[in-house]
Motif scaffolding. Sequence first.
Motif, short mmCIF file in Angstrom:
data_model
loop_
_atom_site.label_atom_id
_atom_site.label_comp_id
_atom_site.label_asym_id
_atom_site.label_seq_id
_atom_site.Cartn_x
_atom_site.Cartn_y
_atom_site.Cartn_z
N ASP A 38 3.39 5.83 0.75
CA ASP A 38 2.70 6.16 -0.50
C ASP A 38 2.50 7.68 -0.64
O ASP A 38 1.80 8.13 -1.55
CB ASP A 38 1.35 5.44 -0.57
CG ASP A 38 0.50 5.62 0.69
OD1 ASP A 38 1.09 5.97 1.75
OD2 ASP A 38 -0.71 5.43 0.62
N LYS A 75 1.03 9.88 -3.86
CA LYS A 75 -0.23 10.61 -3.77
C LYS A 75 -0.08 12.08 -4.15
O LYS A 75 -0.89 12.60 -4.91
CB LYS A 75 -0.80 10.50 -2.35
CG LYS A 75 -1.42 9.13 -2.10
CD LYS A 75 -2.13 9.07 -0.77
CE LYS A 75 -2.92 7.77 -0.68
NZ LYS A 75 -3.56 7.62 0.62
N ALA A 101 -0.45 7.86 -7.65
CA ALA A 101 -1.24 6.80 -7.02
C ALA A 101 -2.54 6.65 -7.82
O ALA A 101 -3.24 7.63 -8.05
CB ALA A 101 -1.56 7.18 -5.57
N TYR A 149 -5.97 2.42 -3.91
CA TYR A 149 -5.98 3.63 -3.07
C TYR A 149 -7.41 4.08 -2.90
O TYR A 149 -8.21 3.97 -3.82
CB TYR A 149 -5.17 4.76 -3.72
CG TYR A 149 -3.72 4.41 -3.90
CD1 TYR A 149 -2.82 4.55 -2.85
CD2 TYR A 149 -3.27 3.90 -5.11
CE1 TYR A 149 -1.49 4.19 -3.01
CE2 TYR A 149 -1.94 3.52 -5.28
CZ TYR A 149 -1.05 3.67 -4.22
OH TYR A 149 0.25 3.32 -4.37
#
Length: 742
Positions: free
Chosen positions: A13, A17, A22, A237
Amino acid sequence: MANSIGQALDRVDGRLKVTGAATYSAEHKIENLAYAVIVPSTIAKGRITSIDTTAAQRVHGVLAVLSHQDRLKLAKSPKDIQPGSPADRVLQLLQDDQVVYGNQPVALAVAQTLEAAQEAASLVKVHYAAAKPSVTLDRPQHDFYVPKKMGGPGEPPDSNRGDVQAGLAEAAAHIEQTYSTPFQHHNPMETHATIAVWNGADKLTLYDASQGIFGDRNRVAELLGLQPDDVRVISLYLGGGFGSKGPTWSHVVLCAMAARHVNRPVKLVLPRPLMFGPVGCRTETRQTIAAAAKQDGSLTALRNEVLSHTSTFDEFCEPASIPTRMLYSVPNNTTHQRLIRSDIGTPSYTRAPGEAPGTYALECAMDELAYALNMDPLELRRKNYATEDEDKKLPWTEKALNKCYDLGAERFGWSRRNPEPRSMRDGNHLMGWGVATALYPARRSESSGVARLASDGTVHVDAGSQDLGTGTYTIMTQVAADGVGVPASQVVFRLGDTRYPATPVSGGSQTAASTGSAVYLAARALREKLIQMAIADSRSPVHGARTSDVEIENGRIGMRGDAARSETLRELIGRSGQPNVQGFADTKPGEEAKKYSGYSFGVQFAEVRIDADLGQMRVERMLGVFNAGRILNAKTARSQFIGGMVWGISFALYEHSVYDERLGRVVNNNLAEYHVPTNADVGTVDALWVDDPDDRVSVIGARGIGEIGITGAAAAIANAVYHATGKRVRDLPITLDKLVSS
Ligand code: MOS
C-alpha cells in the motif's frame, strides 16, 4: 514454506499512501455530509448546572447543538453495559449532568460546514458546579484498592511464590527503590475520526479509525439497539493507533447519535487537544521494587508493588508487575497491583501496556543490583536466565534470549565498557552505556479469513482486521502468496471491513499470529481445492496424479520436480467454468496455548552523550536484538522494532502529560509542549533479530512484533544515563533539571 515470507517486500500500500490515494477514515467522500464538533468539559469533576446554546444555535449553517438536555435515546445506559471484551470502556454520551474528567464531551455542535460547527461549539456556554479533582498517587494507602483483574488477558493482580522475606535475609546484596513513570497520551499522527452514515432507522455504516472493527461494531450496536450485522465498520487505513484506537470511545457513538438526530451523515474528527482525556492514556505508575542476590549473582528475591490510576467510573489496571513475575529465575517472588480512583478519563492500552513501564522499573533495579554486587549488568541477567515461566510454571513456546544477548553484546561492543560511572568521556561529554532485557507476550486469538482464485489467476484474500500502519496488508499478502504457491504480486489482500471474515482487535501484538494463521490456512485450503480440481481434470497435466506428487509453485500447478508437466493456475481455473474457487479458515490457538508460555524476548543497548556542565542529553546509539518468532517481512519488522525503540527514547527522556493538580486537566495537551523526540534527537537506532520460528504460537511461526520494541528501551537509556553521570534518576522522564540538581 517460505518464498515470500521473510522477504523485505515493499509495502503493497506504499504507493497509495505516498500519492494520497489511500483513503483514511476522515477522507471518505460522502454526499450531504455534516460536521460535528465536541464541546469538552473545562472542569474535571462536578456537575453541569446549565447549558446555554442560544448563541450557538444562531450560527449560520448549524443543524443542532446537542447536550444532555436533549435526552438523546440509547438502547442501554452506557453505565449498564457489561464489558464483552477487555477493551470495552464506560462512555460519556450526553446522558446526564455529571462531569467525571477534563475534556469530557458535554455538548456537540453539528453544522453544514466544519467552520460553522467549530464556531457554534465555541459559543456554547456551560456552567458548572465544580468539585476539587484528584489526579495524584500521593494519597493515603487506604485510598488504593485491589483491582478485579489486570488489563490484557486478565492476569490476577497479585502473585506470590516462595518467601521474599527469607530471600532478602539470605542475600549478599539487595536494593529497594521506587521508580515512577508519568502519564502519557498516545498521539498517532492521525487523530481519531468517525463518519456515521445511516441507511434508514436501523442500518448504520461507520468509517472509523479503529484498531478493532468487530469490537467497534458490537459496542455501537449494543448502545444504539441495532443488530451487529446491521452495523458495518470500515477502517481501511490508520495513521497509527498504539492502543488508543483499540476500544470504542465516546465520540464514535456520539457521531452516530448526531447523524441519527440530524438525519444526515456526520463526520467527527478529534482535534489534537482532545487526544488528552476522552480516548485513554497510559497511567502514571509508581513501582517499588526490592531485588536481592547472593554474591555470585543468583537472585534470592524479587518484589514489585505497583500503584497506578484508574478512573472514577471504570477500571483499567496497567499490568506493570508482569515482567517482575516471570522474566528471571528467582525462588522468592511477590508482586501486587493497587489502583486509585482519579478524576481522569479511563487509562487504557498504550503500546506494550504493562511491559513498557514494567521493564523500565525492573531493568533499572537489575542494573542497581548489578552495581551493588560489583557485577556486569548483562552477566547478572545471564546468571538468572529463566528456562521456564516460573510464574505460570510452564515451559516457553520457544526462547532464544541468550542468542540475543550474545549477538547484541558483540555488535554493540559491550566488552569494551568500563563499568565505572563517569569513566567514559569524550571531551566535555560524559558517555554512558546501558543494557536492559525486552519482552512481550505472544498473544493469539480466534480469527478467520477467506481466499479465492479468480478467473484471471489472481488470488483474492479477505480478512476483517486492521492495518495500523504497521504493514498488515503487506505481510498478509506474503503469507497468502506462500500459502497458495503464487508470487506476492499475484495476491490482492483486503482488510478493514466487518463484511469480511471475523478477526480480533489489532492490539496485544496479535494480528500477525492470529489473522496471519487464518490467512495462511485459508490459502492452504484454496491450494488443496485447486490440487483436487486439477487431479480430476482430464486436461490437466497432473490428471490422475497422487495428491502428494502435485505442487503449486510460483503460480504454476504441476508434477513435483517436473517443470514440463505444469500449467498456470489461470489455465486451470479457465477450463473449470467456475468464476472462482474458494478456501476458508477459522482458526484459534491450539492446546499448546495452555501447555506453554509464549513470550517474545530481546535485549536493548543504549549509548548516551551528556554535557558534563549543562546536563544536555542525546541518545547516540541504540541497538535492539529481538527473538520474536519468524519475521514475516524484514523491512516492516525493522520499522516496527526501531519505531518502538524511538518511543523508548521518548519514554525515557521526553514524554510527560502534565496535570494541573488544581484543575485536573492536562496543561500540555498539544504537540508543541507534549515533547516527543524529533529526528535530531534520535541517533543511530538499529534492530536485529534471531529468526527462530515459533510453531507453538502460530502455523506460520510468527509471534508478533508491534510492541516489544518499546520494552526495555527506557531502562537501557536510564541505565546509560547512570553510567555516564553516576546519578540515578528514578523518575521518568529524565530531564536535565533532574540531572543537574543535587
Ligand atoms: Mo496495543 S497497546 O495492544 O494496540
